[in-house]
Design a protein around this motif. Structure first.
Motif, mmCIF file in Angstrom:
data_model
loop_
_atom_site.group_PDB
_atom_site.id
_atom_site.type_symbol
_atom_site.label_atom_id
_atom_site.label_comp_id
_atom_site.label_asym_id
_atom_site.label_seq_id
_atom_site.Cartn_x
_atom_site.Cartn_y
_atom_site.Cartn_z
ATOM 1 N N GLU A 1 0.869 -1.196 -0.069
ATOM 2 C CA GLU A 1 0.085 -0.113 -0.131
ATOM 3 C C GLU A 1 0.884 1.374 -0.247
ATOM 4 N N SER A 2 2.137 1.076 0.500
ATOM 5 C CA SER A 2 2.941 2.374 0.294
ATOM 6 C C SER A 2 4.484 2.021 0.328
ATOM 7 N N VAL A 3 5.339 2.850 -0.031
ATOM 8 C CA VAL A 3 6.648 2.442 -0.189
ATOM 9 C C VAL A 3 7.182 2.000 1.270
ATOM 10 N N GLY B 1 0.311 11.246 -4.233
ATOM 11 C CA GLY B 1 0.520 10.264 -3.035
ATOM 12 C C GLY B 1 1.977 10.312 -2.507
ATOM 13 N N TYR B 2 2.947 10.535 -3.107
ATOM 14 C CA TYR B 2 4.273 10.272 -2.420
ATOM 15 C C TYR B 2 4.323 11.467 -1.503
ATOM 16 N N PRO B 3 4.459 12.811 -1.664
ATOM 17 C CA PRO B 3 4.212 13.267 -3.123
ATOM 18 C C PRO B 3 5.561 13.537 -3.884
ATOM 19 N N GLY B 4 5.102 13.579 -5.162
ATOM 20 C CA GLY B 4 6.382 13.943 -6.089
ATOM 21 C C GLY B 4 6.623 12.936 -7.089
ATOM 22 N N MET B 5 5.958 11.689 -6.762
ATOM 23 C CA MET B 5 6.124 10.684 -7.763
ATOM 24 C C MET B 5 7.542 10.098 -7.908
ATOM 25 N N ALA B 6 7.794 9.456 -6.639
ATOM 26 C CA ALA B 6 9.272 9.254 -6.515
ATOM 27 C C ALA B 6 9.643 8.158 -7.542
ATOM 28 N N GLU B 7 11.222 8.036 -7.417
ATOM 29 C CA GLU B 7 11.689 6.902 -8.516
ATOM 30 C C GLU B 7 11.657 5.664 -7.629
ATOM 31 N N VAL B 8 10.590 4.914 -7.252
ATOM 32 C CA VAL B 8 10.725 3.765 -6.450
ATOM 33 C C VAL B 8 9.933 2.845 -7.391
ATOM 34 N N GLY B 9 9.675 2.803 -8.489
ATOM 35 C CA GLY B 9 8.730 1.954 -9.355
ATOM 36 C C GLY B 9 9.706 0.613 -9.603
ATOM 37 N N ASN B 10 10.928 0.655 -9.627
ATOM 38 C CA ASN B 10 11.859 -0.396 -9.950
ATOM 39 C C ASN B 10 12.117 -1.027 -8.627
ATOM 40 N N MET B 11 10.942 -1.450 -8.014
ATOM 41 C CA MET B 11 11.077 -2.246 -6.647
ATOM 42 C C MET B 11 12.118 -3.346 -6.672
#
Ligand code: FES
Length: 577
Positions: A414-416, A445-455
Protein backbone atom coordinates in the motif's frame (compact mmCIF):
# COMPACT_ATOMS: atom_id res chain seq x y z
CA UNK A 1 23.93 59.03 -24.77
CA UNK A 2 21.10 56.80 -23.48
CA UNK A 3 20.29 55.15 -26.80
CA UNK A 4 17.03 53.22 -27.13
CA UNK A 5 17.10 49.81 -28.77
CA UNK A 6 14.43 47.46 -30.05
CA UNK A 7 15.15 44.87 -27.35
CA UNK A 8 13.15 44.43 -24.13
CA UNK A 9 16.18 45.26 -21.94
CA UNK A 10 15.91 48.77 -23.33
CA UNK A 11 12.94 49.35 -21.01
CA UNK A 12 15.39 49.00 -18.08
CA UNK A 13 18.63 50.45 -19.45
CA UNK A 14 17.73 52.93 -22.16
CA UNK A 15 14.45 54.59 -21.19
CA UNK A 16 14.50 58.37 -21.74
CA UNK A 17 11.05 58.70 -20.18
CA UNK A 18 12.06 57.32 -16.81
CA UNK A 19 15.50 58.83 -16.17
CA UNK A 20 15.47 57.96 -12.49
CA UNK A 21 14.60 54.33 -13.21
CA UNK A 22 17.32 54.07 -15.83
CA UNK A 23 19.86 55.47 -13.37
CA UNK A 24 18.86 52.87 -10.78
CA UNK A 25 18.89 49.93 -13.21
CA UNK A 26 22.22 50.87 -14.79
CA UNK A 27 23.91 52.45 -11.81
CA UNK A 28 23.58 49.50 -9.48
CA UNK A 29 24.69 47.10 -12.20
CA UNK A 30 27.81 49.20 -12.63
CA UNK A 31 28.97 48.34 -9.11
CA UNK A 32 30.22 45.15 -10.76
CA UNK A 33 32.57 47.21 -12.91
CA UNK A 34 30.62 47.06 -16.16
CA UNK A 35 31.65 49.93 -18.46
CA UNK A 36 28.94 52.24 -19.79
CA UNK A 37 29.04 50.97 -23.37
CA UNK A 38 27.63 47.58 -22.33
CA UNK A 39 24.33 49.38 -21.70
CA UNK A 40 24.19 50.87 -25.18
CA UNK A 41 21.20 48.82 -26.33
CA UNK A 42 23.05 45.62 -27.23
CA UNK A 43 21.25 42.30 -26.54
CA UNK A 44 21.40 41.35 -22.88
CA UNK A 45 21.78 37.61 -22.52
CA UNK A 46 20.73 35.87 -19.32
CA UNK A 47 22.71 32.75 -18.48
CA UNK A 48 20.32 30.72 -16.38
CA UNK A 49 22.58 28.61 -14.20
CA UNK A 50 21.68 25.53 -12.15
CA UNK A 51 25.20 25.39 -10.67
CA UNK A 52 25.21 24.11 -7.12
CA UNK A 53 27.67 22.13 -5.04
CA UNK A 54 24.62 20.20 -3.86
CA UNK A 55 23.86 19.24 -7.45
CA UNK A 56 27.15 17.47 -8.20
CA UNK A 57 26.16 16.73 -11.80
CA UNK A 58 26.07 20.50 -12.39
CA UNK A 59 29.12 21.35 -10.26
CA UNK A 60 31.16 22.51 -13.28
CA UNK A 61 28.55 24.95 -14.60
CA UNK A 62 30.39 28.11 -13.54
CA UNK A 63 33.13 27.08 -15.99
CA UNK A 64 30.60 26.38 -18.72
CA UNK A 65 29.02 29.78 -18.08
CA UNK A 66 32.43 31.44 -18.60
CA UNK A 67 32.67 29.84 -22.05
CA UNK A 68 29.13 30.99 -22.88
CA UNK A 69 30.07 34.53 -21.84
CA UNK A 70 33.06 34.56 -24.22
CA UNK A 71 30.72 33.73 -27.08
CA UNK A 72 28.18 36.36 -26.07
CA UNK A 73 30.82 39.10 -25.84
CA UNK A 74 32.32 38.01 -29.15
CA UNK A 75 28.94 38.43 -30.85
CA UNK A 76 28.39 41.88 -29.31
CA UNK A 77 26.01 40.91 -26.50
CA UNK A 78 26.14 41.54 -22.77
CA UNK A 79 26.04 38.31 -20.73
CA UNK A 80 24.64 38.20 -17.21
CA UNK A 81 24.67 34.96 -15.27
CA UNK A 82 21.98 34.26 -12.70
CA UNK A 83 21.26 31.30 -10.37
CA UNK A 84 18.02 29.39 -10.18
CA UNK A 85 16.76 26.56 -8.01
CA UNK A 86 18.84 23.49 -8.76
CA UNK A 87 17.06 20.19 -8.18
CA UNK A 88 19.68 17.51 -7.49
CA UNK A 89 18.63 13.98 -8.26
CA UNK A 90 21.21 12.44 -5.97
CA UNK A 91 20.67 14.62 -2.87
CA UNK A 92 17.27 16.23 -2.76
CA UNK A 93 14.66 14.54 -0.57
CA UNK A 94 12.00 13.31 -0.64
CA UNK A 95 12.46 13.36 -4.42
CA UNK A 96 13.82 15.94 -6.88
CA UNK A 97 10.65 15.66 -8.97
CA UNK A 98 8.69 17.33 -6.18
CA UNK A 99 10.71 20.49 -6.91
CA UNK A 100 10.80 20.45 -10.73
CA UNK A 101 7.73 22.67 -10.92
CA UNK A 102 8.98 24.97 -8.14
CA UNK A 103 12.24 25.40 -10.03
CA UNK A 104 10.34 26.15 -13.22
CA UNK A 105 8.47 28.97 -11.44
CA UNK A 106 11.79 30.42 -10.32
CA UNK A 107 13.14 30.24 -13.88
CA UNK A 108 10.04 31.81 -15.42
CA UNK A 109 9.83 34.73 -13.01
CA UNK A 110 13.59 35.34 -13.04
CA UNK A 111 13.63 35.59 -16.83
CA UNK A 112 10.52 37.73 -17.10
CA UNK A 113 11.34 40.07 -14.24
CA UNK A 114 14.84 40.92 -15.41
CA UNK A 115 16.28 42.92 -18.32
CA UNK A 116 16.92 39.87 -20.46
CA UNK A 117 16.55 39.67 -24.26
CA UNK A 118 17.64 36.08 -24.78
CA UNK A 119 18.43 33.16 -22.48
CA UNK A 120 21.02 30.41 -22.35
CA UNK A 121 19.82 27.50 -20.23
CA UNK A 122 22.57 25.53 -18.45
CA UNK A 123 21.09 22.12 -17.75
CA UNK A 124 22.39 18.76 -16.63
CA UNK A 125 21.07 16.65 -13.77
CA UNK A 126 17.68 15.08 -14.52
CA UNK A 127 15.17 17.66 -13.32
CA UNK A 128 17.27 20.71 -14.15
CA UNK A 129 16.60 20.22 -17.86
CA UNK A 130 12.79 20.06 -17.79
CA UNK A 131 12.49 22.75 -15.11
CA UNK A 132 14.48 25.22 -17.21
CA UNK A 133 12.72 24.32 -20.45
CA UNK A 134 9.32 24.67 -18.74
CA UNK A 135 10.08 28.03 -17.17
CA UNK A 136 11.63 29.43 -20.35
CA UNK A 137 8.71 28.14 -22.46
CA UNK A 138 6.20 30.09 -20.39
CA UNK A 139 8.12 33.32 -21.13
CA UNK A 140 9.01 32.44 -24.74
CA UNK A 141 12.07 34.60 -25.43
CA UNK A 142 14.88 33.53 -27.79
CA UNK A 143 16.32 30.59 -25.88
CA UNK A 144 19.16 28.13 -26.41
CA UNK A 145 20.11 25.15 -24.28
CA UNK A 146 23.53 23.80 -23.38
CA UNK A 147 23.82 20.65 -21.32
CA UNK A 148 26.66 20.01 -18.89
CA UNK A 149 27.55 16.72 -20.51
CA UNK A 150 28.05 13.24 -19.09
CA UNK A 151 30.80 11.97 -16.76
CA UNK A 152 33.56 9.82 -18.21
CA UNK A 153 32.89 6.08 -18.24
CA UNK A 154 33.04 4.39 -14.84
CA UNK A 155 35.90 1.88 -14.35
CA UNK A 156 35.81 -0.56 -11.42
CA UNK A 157 37.79 -3.74 -10.77
CA UNK A 158 38.57 -4.21 -14.44
CA UNK A 159 35.02 -3.57 -15.57
CA UNK A 160 33.12 -0.65 -17.09
CA UNK A 161 30.33 0.49 -14.78
CA UNK A 162 27.59 3.00 -15.50
CA UNK A 163 25.93 5.55 -13.23
CA UNK A 164 22.81 4.25 -11.57
CA UNK A 165 22.64 1.05 -13.61
CA UNK A 166 25.82 -0.15 -11.88
CA UNK A 167 24.32 0.68 -8.47
CA UNK A 168 21.29 -1.55 -9.07
CA UNK A 169 23.57 -4.37 -10.25
CA UNK A 170 26.04 -4.00 -7.36
CA UNK A 171 23.16 -3.79 -4.87
CA UNK A 172 21.68 -7.04 -6.20
CA UNK A 173 25.15 -8.67 -6.05
CA UNK A 174 25.65 -7.46 -2.46
CA UNK A 175 22.19 -8.79 -1.46
CA UNK A 176 23.02 -12.11 -3.11
CA UNK A 177 26.38 -12.24 -1.24
CA UNK A 178 28.46 -12.08 -4.43
CA UNK A 179 30.49 -9.01 -3.42
CA UNK A 180 31.64 -7.47 -0.12
CA UNK A 181 30.61 -4.19 1.50
CA UNK A 182 34.17 -2.88 0.76
CA UNK A 183 33.76 -3.64 -2.96
CA UNK A 184 30.48 -1.77 -2.88
CA UNK A 185 31.97 1.36 -1.27
CA UNK A 186 35.02 1.35 -3.54
CA UNK A 187 32.69 1.41 -6.52
CA UNK A 188 31.35 4.86 -5.50
CA UNK A 189 34.31 6.86 -6.78
CA UNK A 190 35.13 4.38 -9.55
CA UNK A 191 31.68 5.06 -10.97
CA UNK A 192 31.89 8.86 -10.71
CA UNK A 193 35.35 9.57 -12.17
CA UNK A 194 34.83 13.10 -13.45
CA UNK A 195 32.52 16.08 -13.50
CA UNK A 196 29.25 15.66 -15.35
CA UNK A 197 25.90 13.94 -15.22
CA UNK A 198 25.10 10.23 -15.23
CA UNK A 199 26.82 8.61 -18.21
CA UNK A 200 24.27 5.91 -18.82
CA UNK A 201 21.30 6.68 -21.06
CA UNK A 202 19.47 7.76 -17.93
CA UNK A 203 17.15 10.72 -17.62
CA UNK A 204 19.88 13.38 -17.78
CA UNK A 205 21.42 12.08 -21.01
CA UNK A 206 17.95 11.38 -22.40
CA UNK A 207 16.83 14.93 -21.70
CA UNK A 208 20.07 16.31 -23.19
CA UNK A 209 19.24 14.27 -26.29
CA UNK A 210 15.65 15.57 -26.22
CA UNK A 211 16.97 19.15 -26.12
CA UNK A 212 19.01 18.33 -29.24
CA UNK A 213 16.11 16.53 -30.98
CA UNK A 214 13.71 19.38 -30.23
CA UNK A 215 16.15 21.74 -31.93
CA UNK A 216 16.78 23.71 -28.74
CA UNK A 217 20.57 23.36 -28.84
CA UNK A 218 23.45 23.21 -31.27
CA UNK A 219 24.20 19.72 -32.67
CA UNK A 220 26.12 17.34 -30.37
CA UNK A 221 24.76 18.88 -27.21
CA UNK A 222 23.86 15.62 -25.50
CA UNK A 223 26.93 13.45 -25.67
CA UNK A 224 30.17 15.47 -25.45
CA UNK A 225 31.66 14.50 -22.08
CA UNK A 226 31.58 17.20 -19.41
CA UNK A 227 35.38 17.40 -19.26
CA UNK A 228 36.01 17.32 -23.02
CA UNK A 229 37.31 20.62 -24.43
CA UNK A 230 34.68 20.36 -27.16
CA UNK A 231 31.94 20.86 -24.52
CA UNK A 232 33.43 24.28 -23.75
CA UNK A 233 33.75 25.15 -27.43
CA UNK A 234 30.05 24.24 -27.82
CA UNK A 235 29.19 26.50 -24.88
CA UNK A 236 31.17 29.32 -26.51
CA UNK A 237 29.33 28.79 -29.81
CA UNK A 238 25.97 28.67 -28.00
CA UNK A 239 26.76 32.06 -26.44
CA UNK A 240 27.62 33.47 -29.85
CA UNK A 241 24.48 32.04 -31.39
CA UNK A 242 22.01 33.34 -28.80
CA UNK A 243 22.96 36.92 -29.66
CA UNK A 244 22.07 36.23 -33.30
CA UNK A 245 18.83 34.56 -32.21
CA UNK A 246 17.83 37.72 -30.35
CA UNK A 247 18.56 39.79 -33.48
CA UNK A 248 16.47 37.33 -35.54
CA UNK A 249 13.69 37.28 -32.90
CA UNK A 250 13.90 33.49 -33.00
CA UNK A 251 11.77 32.78 -29.93
CA UNK A 252 11.41 29.32 -28.39
CA UNK A 253 7.93 28.67 -29.79
CA UNK A 254 9.21 29.22 -33.37
CA UNK A 255 11.58 26.28 -32.86
CA UNK A 256 9.65 23.90 -30.62
CA UNK A 257 6.45 22.85 -32.37
CA UNK A 258 4.23 19.77 -32.30
CA UNK A 259 6.39 18.34 -35.08
CA UNK A 260 9.56 18.79 -33.09
CA UNK A 261 7.96 16.97 -30.15
CA UNK A 262 7.07 14.14 -32.53
CA UNK A 263 10.70 14.08 -33.69
CA UNK A 264 11.84 13.96 -30.07
CA UNK A 265 9.54 11.00 -29.27
CA UNK A 266 11.02 9.11 -32.22
CA UNK A 267 14.59 9.95 -31.21
CA UNK A 268 13.75 8.81 -27.66
CA UNK A 269 12.80 5.41 -29.07
CA UNK A 270 16.00 5.19 -31.08
CA UNK A 271 18.26 6.12 -28.16
CA UNK A 272 16.42 3.81 -25.72
CA UNK A 273 15.66 6.91 -23.67
CA UNK A 274 14.32 7.23 -20.16
CA UNK A 275 10.67 6.73 -19.24
CA UNK A 276 10.89 10.10 -17.51
CA UNK A 277 10.99 11.79 -20.91
CA UNK A 278 7.27 11.03 -21.27
CA UNK A 279 6.35 13.12 -18.27
CA UNK A 280 8.86 15.93 -18.91
CA UNK A 281 8.02 16.41 -22.60
CA UNK A 282 4.30 16.54 -21.70
CA UNK A 283 5.04 19.27 -19.15
CA UNK A 284 7.17 21.34 -21.57
CA UNK A 285 4.52 20.97 -24.29
CA UNK A 286 1.87 22.11 -21.84
CA UNK A 287 3.82 25.31 -21.19
CA UNK A 288 4.03 25.97 -24.93
CA UNK A 289 0.29 25.24 -25.30
CA UNK A 290 1.03 22.30 -27.56
CA UNK A 291 -1.33 19.36 -27.27
CA UNK A 292 0.96 16.38 -26.61
CA UNK A 293 -0.76 13.27 -25.32
CA UNK A 294 0.21 9.70 -24.42
CA UNK A 295 -1.47 8.72 -27.69
CA UNK A 296 1.30 10.68 -29.50
CA UNK A 297 3.81 8.27 -27.94
CA UNK A 298 1.66 5.39 -29.19
CA UNK A 299 1.51 6.91 -32.68
CA UNK A 300 5.08 8.18 -33.04
CA UNK A 301 6.91 5.66 -30.88
CA UNK A 302 5.49 2.68 -32.76
CA UNK A 303 7.98 0.63 -34.77
CA UNK A 304 10.98 2.76 -33.79
CA UNK A 305 13.95 0.45 -33.27
CA UNK A 306 16.40 1.16 -30.47
CA UNK A 307 19.72 1.87 -32.21
CA UNK A 308 21.85 3.11 -29.35
CA UNK A 309 23.57 0.29 -27.48
CA UNK A 310 23.90 2.06 -24.13
CA UNK A 311 23.17 1.00 -20.57
CA UNK A 312 20.58 0.42 -19.15
CA UNK A 313 19.19 -1.16 -22.36
CA UNK A 314 22.56 -2.14 -23.84
CA UNK A 315 26.24 -2.22 -22.99
CA UNK A 316 28.09 1.06 -23.69
CA UNK A 317 28.13 4.47 -22.04
CA UNK A 318 27.77 8.11 -23.13
CA UNK A 319 31.51 8.62 -23.73
CA UNK A 320 31.39 5.78 -26.28
CA UNK A 321 28.22 7.29 -27.76
CA UNK A 322 29.97 10.61 -28.39
CA UNK A 323 33.02 8.98 -29.97
CA UNK A 324 30.66 6.95 -32.21
CA UNK A 325 28.98 10.12 -33.50
CA UNK A 326 26.29 10.89 -30.91
CA UNK A 327 22.73 12.06 -31.47
CA UNK A 328 23.47 13.47 -34.98
CA UNK A 329 24.04 9.89 -36.25
CA UNK A 330 20.78 8.70 -34.68
CA UNK A 331 18.92 11.59 -36.29
CA UNK A 332 20.60 10.90 -39.64
CA UNK A 333 19.55 7.24 -39.49
CA UNK A 334 15.93 8.18 -38.79
CA UNK A 335 15.99 10.86 -41.50
CA UNK A 336 17.18 8.28 -44.04
CA UNK A 337 14.04 6.23 -43.32
CA UNK A 338 11.84 9.34 -43.62
CA UNK A 339 10.82 8.93 -40.00
CA UNK A 340 11.47 12.50 -38.86
CA UNK A 341 10.05 15.83 -39.96
CA UNK A 342 13.15 16.99 -41.82
CA UNK A 343 12.12 20.64 -42.01
CA UNK A 344 11.88 21.24 -38.27
CA UNK A 345 13.89 24.33 -37.37
CA UNK A 346 16.71 24.27 -34.83
CA UNK A 347 18.51 26.86 -32.73
CA UNK A 348 21.26 27.52 -35.29
CA UNK A 349 18.64 28.58 -37.85
CA UNK A 350 19.08 25.43 -39.93
CA UNK A 351 16.68 22.51 -40.21
CA UNK A 352 17.25 19.25 -38.37
CA UNK A 353 18.03 17.67 -41.73
CA UNK A 354 20.61 20.31 -42.73
CA UNK A 355 22.34 19.84 -39.39
CA UNK A 356 22.49 16.06 -39.32
CA UNK A 357 22.13 14.54 -42.77
CA UNK A 358 25.88 14.08 -43.20
CA UNK A 359 26.67 12.89 -39.66
CA UNK A 360 29.26 10.11 -39.72
CA UNK A 361 29.13 7.00 -37.57
CA UNK A 362 32.46 5.76 -36.21
CA UNK A 363 31.23 2.64 -34.42
CA UNK A 364 28.24 0.64 -35.63
CA UNK A 365 28.20 -1.48 -32.49
CA UNK A 366 27.52 1.58 -30.33
CA UNK A 367 25.02 3.16 -32.74
CA UNK A 368 23.46 0.27 -34.60
CA UNK A 369 22.28 0.43 -38.18
CA UNK A 370 18.54 0.85 -38.64
CA UNK A 371 18.19 -2.62 -40.13
CA UNK A 372 20.32 -4.27 -37.43
CA UNK A 373 18.99 -2.62 -34.25
CA UNK A 374 19.60 -3.39 -30.60
CA UNK A 375 15.83 -3.84 -30.07
CA UNK A 376 13.56 -4.05 -33.10
CA UNK A 377 10.54 -2.50 -31.45
CA UNK A 378 11.99 -0.11 -28.88
CA UNK A 379 10.66 3.13 -27.50
CA UNK A 380 8.12 3.54 -24.76
CA UNK A 381 4.93 1.48 -24.82
CA UNK A 382 1.66 2.69 -23.40
CA UNK A 383 -0.51 0.18 -21.55
CA UNK A 384 -4.19 0.76 -20.89
CA UNK A 385 -6.90 -1.28 -19.24
CA UNK A 386 -9.09 -1.38 -16.18
CA UNK A 387 -6.09 -0.69 -13.87
CA UNK A 388 -4.86 2.24 -15.95
CA UNK A 389 -7.72 3.92 -17.83
CA UNK A 390 -5.51 6.97 -18.47
CA UNK A 391 -2.46 4.89 -19.30
CA UNK A 392 0.71 3.47 -17.83
CA UNK A 393 4.12 3.09 -19.49
CA UNK A 394 6.85 0.51 -19.95
CA UNK A 395 10.25 0.59 -21.67
CA UNK A 396 10.52 -2.77 -23.47
CA UNK A 397 14.21 -2.33 -24.34
CA UNK A 398 15.06 -2.46 -20.61
CA UNK A 399 12.63 -5.30 -19.85
CA UNK A 400 12.68 -9.11 -20.12
CA UNK A 401 11.14 -10.25 -23.44
CA UNK A 402 9.57 -13.38 -21.86
CA UNK A 403 7.59 -11.19 -19.42
CA UNK A 404 6.04 -9.00 -22.11
CA UNK A 405 2.99 -11.23 -22.05
CA UNK A 406 2.24 -12.54 -18.60
CA UNK A 407 -0.52 -13.38 -16.14
CA UNK A 408 0.40 -13.47 -12.48
CA UNK A 409 -0.82 -13.06 -8.92
CA UNK A 410 -0.51 -9.64 -7.31
CA UNK A 411 1.64 -9.05 -4.25
CA UNK A 412 0.44 -5.65 -3.05
CA UNK A 413 2.19 -2.93 -1.05
CA UNK A 414 0.00 0.00 0.00
CA UNK A 415 2.99 2.32 0.47
CA UNK A 416 6.74 2.38 -0.09
CA UNK A 417 7.20 1.99 3.68
CA UNK A 418 5.15 -1.22 3.64
CA UNK A 419 7.24 -2.40 0.69
CA UNK A 420 10.50 -1.88 2.63
CA UNK A 421 9.04 -3.56 5.73
CA UNK A 422 7.84 -6.67 3.94
CA UNK A 423 9.88 -7.29 0.80
CA UNK A 424 12.56 -9.39 2.50
CA UNK A 425 10.25 -11.14 4.94
CA UNK A 426 10.59 -14.92 4.65
CA UNK A 427 6.78 -15.07 5.08
CA UNK A 428 6.05 -12.98 1.99
CA UNK A 429 4.03 -15.12 -0.40
CA UNK A 430 5.86 -14.43 -3.63
CA UNK A 431 7.50 -16.33 -6.47
CA UNK A 432 9.03 -15.34 -9.80
CA UNK A 433 5.62 -15.40 -11.51
CA UNK A 434 4.10 -12.93 -9.05
CA UNK A 435 3.49 -9.31 -9.97
CA UNK A 436 4.66 -6.73 -7.41
CA UNK A 437 2.18 -3.84 -7.07
CA UNK A 438 3.09 -0.61 -5.28
CA UNK A 439 0.44 2.05 -4.58
CA UNK A 440 0.33 5.64 -3.33
CA UNK A 441 3.59 6.74 -4.95
CA UNK A 442 2.06 8.96 -7.65
CA UNK A 443 2.24 12.76 -8.00
CA UNK A 444 -0.07 13.45 -5.03
CA UNK A 445 0.44 10.25 -3.08
CA UNK A 446 4.18 10.34 -2.44
CA UNK A 447 4.12 13.39 -3.14
CA UNK A 448 6.30 14.07 -6.17
CA UNK A 449 6.08 10.63 -7.77
CA UNK A 450 9.34 9.20 -6.51
CA UNK A 451 11.64 6.92 -8.52
CA UNK A 452 10.65 3.83 -6.57
CA UNK A 453 8.83 1.92 -9.32
CA UNK A 454 11.77 -0.43 -10.00
CA UNK A 455 11.16 -2.19 -6.69
CA UNK A 456 14.00 -4.34 -5.41
CA UNK A 457 13.22 -8.02 -5.79
CA UNK A 458 12.67 -10.14 -2.66
CA UNK A 459 15.99 -11.38 -1.29
CA UNK A 460 14.82 -14.99 -1.32
CA UNK A 461 14.22 -14.76 -5.09
CA UNK A 462 17.52 -12.94 -5.72
CA UNK A 463 19.32 -15.78 -3.94
CA UNK A 464 17.58 -18.19 -6.31
CA UNK A 465 19.11 -16.22 -9.18
CA UNK A 466 15.91 -14.40 -10.23
CA UNK A 467 16.83 -11.00 -11.65
CA UNK A 468 13.52 -9.67 -13.03
CA UNK A 469 9.80 -9.71 -12.26
CA UNK A 470 6.86 -7.60 -13.37
CA UNK A 471 6.39 -4.59 -11.17
CA UNK A 472 3.47 -2.13 -11.42
CA UNK A 473 3.09 1.22 -9.68
CA UNK A 474 1.95 4.82 -10.01
CA UNK A 475 5.58 5.86 -9.34
CA UNK A 476 8.42 6.68 -11.75
CA UNK A 477 11.78 4.94 -12.02
CA UNK A 478 15.27 6.23 -12.57
CA UNK A 479 16.21 6.43 -16.24
CA UNK A 480 19.26 4.35 -15.34
CA UNK A 481 17.10 1.48 -14.05
CA UNK A 482 15.98 -1.59 -15.92
CA UNK A 483 13.55 -4.45 -15.62
CA UNK A 484 9.97 -5.26 -16.55
CA UNK A 485 8.64 -2.23 -14.74
CA UNK A 486 5.26 -0.63 -15.46
CA UNK A 487 5.12 2.96 -14.30
CA UNK A 488 3.07 6.18 -14.17
CA UNK A 489 -0.23 4.32 -13.78
CA UNK A 490 -2.95 6.97 -14.07
CA UNK A 491 -5.02 7.96 -12.28
CA UNK A 492 -2.94 7.23 -9.20
CA UNK A 493 -4.09 5.24 -6.17
CA UNK A 494 -4.09 8.30 -3.87
CA UNK A 495 -7.04 9.76 -5.79
CA UNK A 496 -8.72 6.35 -5.94
CA UNK A 497 -7.58 5.44 -9.42
CA UNK A 498 -8.34 1.76 -10.07
CA UNK A 499 -4.77 0.72 -9.16
CA UNK A 500 -6.07 1.24 -5.62
CA UNK A 501 -8.49 -1.67 -6.07
CA UNK A 502 -5.79 -4.34 -6.58
CA UNK A 503 -5.53 -6.79 -3.67
CA UNK A 504 -3.16 -9.65 -2.83
CA UNK A 505 -3.68 -12.77 -4.94
CA UNK A 506 -5.75 -10.98 -7.62
CA UNK A 507 -4.69 -11.99 -11.10
CA UNK A 508 -3.30 -9.31 -13.43
CA UNK A 509 -2.85 -9.89 -17.13
CA UNK A 510 -0.34 -7.92 -19.20
CA UNK A 511 0.19 -7.93 -22.95
CA UNK A 512 2.72 -5.29 -23.96
CA UNK A 513 2.32 -5.88 -27.68
CA UNK A 514 -1.43 -5.33 -27.44
CA UNK A 515 -0.87 -2.43 -25.00
CA UNK A 516 -3.15 -3.91 -22.35
CA UNK A 517 -3.02 -4.34 -18.58
CA UNK A 518 -6.06 -5.67 -16.75
CA UNK A 519 -7.11 -6.79 -13.32
CA UNK A 520 -9.05 -10.03 -13.62
CA UNK A 521 -11.70 -8.98 -11.13
CA UNK A 522 -15.36 -8.21 -11.78
CA UNK A 523 -16.11 -4.52 -12.51
CA UNK A 524 -18.63 -4.30 -9.68
CA UNK A 525 -16.11 -5.67 -7.20
CA UNK A 526 -13.53 -3.10 -8.39
CA UNK A 527 -16.13 -0.34 -7.96
CA UNK A 528 -17.03 -1.47 -4.45
CA UNK A 529 -13.38 -1.79 -3.42
CA UNK A 530 -12.69 1.74 -4.66
CA UNK A 531 -15.66 3.15 -2.75
CA UNK A 532 -14.27 1.70 0.47
CA UNK A 533 -10.59 2.43 -0.27
CA UNK A 534 -8.61 4.59 2.15
CA UNK A 535 -5.49 5.94 0.40
CA UNK A 536 -2.24 6.28 2.37
CA UNK A 537 -1.79 10.03 2.09
CA UNK A 538 1.19 12.20 3.07
CA UNK A 539 0.72 14.20 6.25
CA UNK A 540 1.42 17.63 4.76
CA UNK A 541 -0.74 20.57 5.77
CA UNK A 542 1.22 23.66 4.74
CA UNK A 543 4.05 25.08 2.68
CA UNK A 544 5.05 24.49 -0.93
CA UNK A 545 4.38 20.76 -0.66
CA UNK A 546 0.74 21.43 0.29
CA UNK A 547 0.36 23.67 -2.78
CA UNK A 548 1.98 20.95 -4.88
CA UNK A 549 -0.43 18.26 -3.67
CA UNK A 550 -3.43 20.51 -4.22
CA UNK A 551 -2.47 21.47 -7.77
CA UNK A 552 -0.32 18.75 -9.36
CA UNK A 553 -1.83 17.11 -12.42
CA UNK A 554 -1.63 13.39 -13.16
CA UNK A 555 1.34 11.68 -14.81
CA UNK A 556 -0.27 11.39 -18.25
CA UNK A 557 -0.51 15.18 -18.50
CA UNK A 558 3.01 15.91 -17.24
CA UNK A 559 2.51 16.32 -13.47
CA UNK A 560 2.77 20.11 -13.78
CA UNK A 561 0.90 22.41 -11.43
CA UNK A 562 -2.45 23.15 -13.04
CA UNK A 563 -2.03 26.94 -12.77
CA UNK A 564 1.40 26.89 -14.45
CA UNK A 565 0.29 25.31 -17.70
CA UNK A 566 0.54 27.69 -20.66
CA UNK A 567 2.54 30.70 -21.80
CA UNK A 568 2.42 33.95 -19.90
CA UNK A 569 4.83 35.82 -22.16
CA UNK A 570 7.62 38.25 -21.41
CA UNK A 571 5.68 41.40 -20.70
CA UNK A 572 6.12 42.92 -17.24
CA UNK A 573 2.84 44.61 -16.35
CA UNK A 574 4.11 47.14 -13.78
CA UNK A 575 7.37 48.40 -12.32
CA UNK A 576 8.04 50.00 -9.00
CA UNK A 577 10.54 52.91 -9.03
FE1 FES B 1 22.40 13.85 -11.70
FE2 FES B 1 22.07 11.28 -12.58
S1 FES B 1 22.09 12.05 -10.54
S2 FES B 1 22.29 13.10 -13.70
Amino acid sequence: MVKKSKYRSSAWYNSKDHRRDTFIHRGWMRNQGHPSHLFDGRPVIGICNTWSELTPCNGHFREIAESVKKGVYEAGGFPLEFPVFSASESNLRPTAMLFRNLASMDVEEAIRGNPIDGVVLLMGCDKTTPSLLMGAASVDLPTIGISGGPMLNGHHQGKIIGSGTGVWQLDADLSAGKITEEDFIEAEISMSRSKGNCMTMGTASTMGSMVEALGMSLPNNAAIPAVDSRRYALAHMSGKRIVEMVKEDLIMSKIVTKKSFENAIKVNGAIGGSTNAVIHLAAVAGRLEIDLKLSDWEKCGKDIPTLVNLQPSGKYLMEDFYYAGGVPVVIRRLLEKNILDKDSLTANGKTISENNKNAKCWNNDVIKEFDDPLVADGGIKILRGNIAPNGAIIKPSAATPELMKHKGKAVVFESVEEFHDKIDSPDLEVDENSILVLKNCGPKGYPGMAEVGNMRLPQKLLKKGIRDMIRISDARMSGTAYGTVILHTAPEAAIKGPLAAVQNNDFIEIDVEKGSMNLIVDDNVIKERLENYKPVLPDIKSGYQKMYIDHVTQADTGADLDFLIGKRGSEVKRHSH
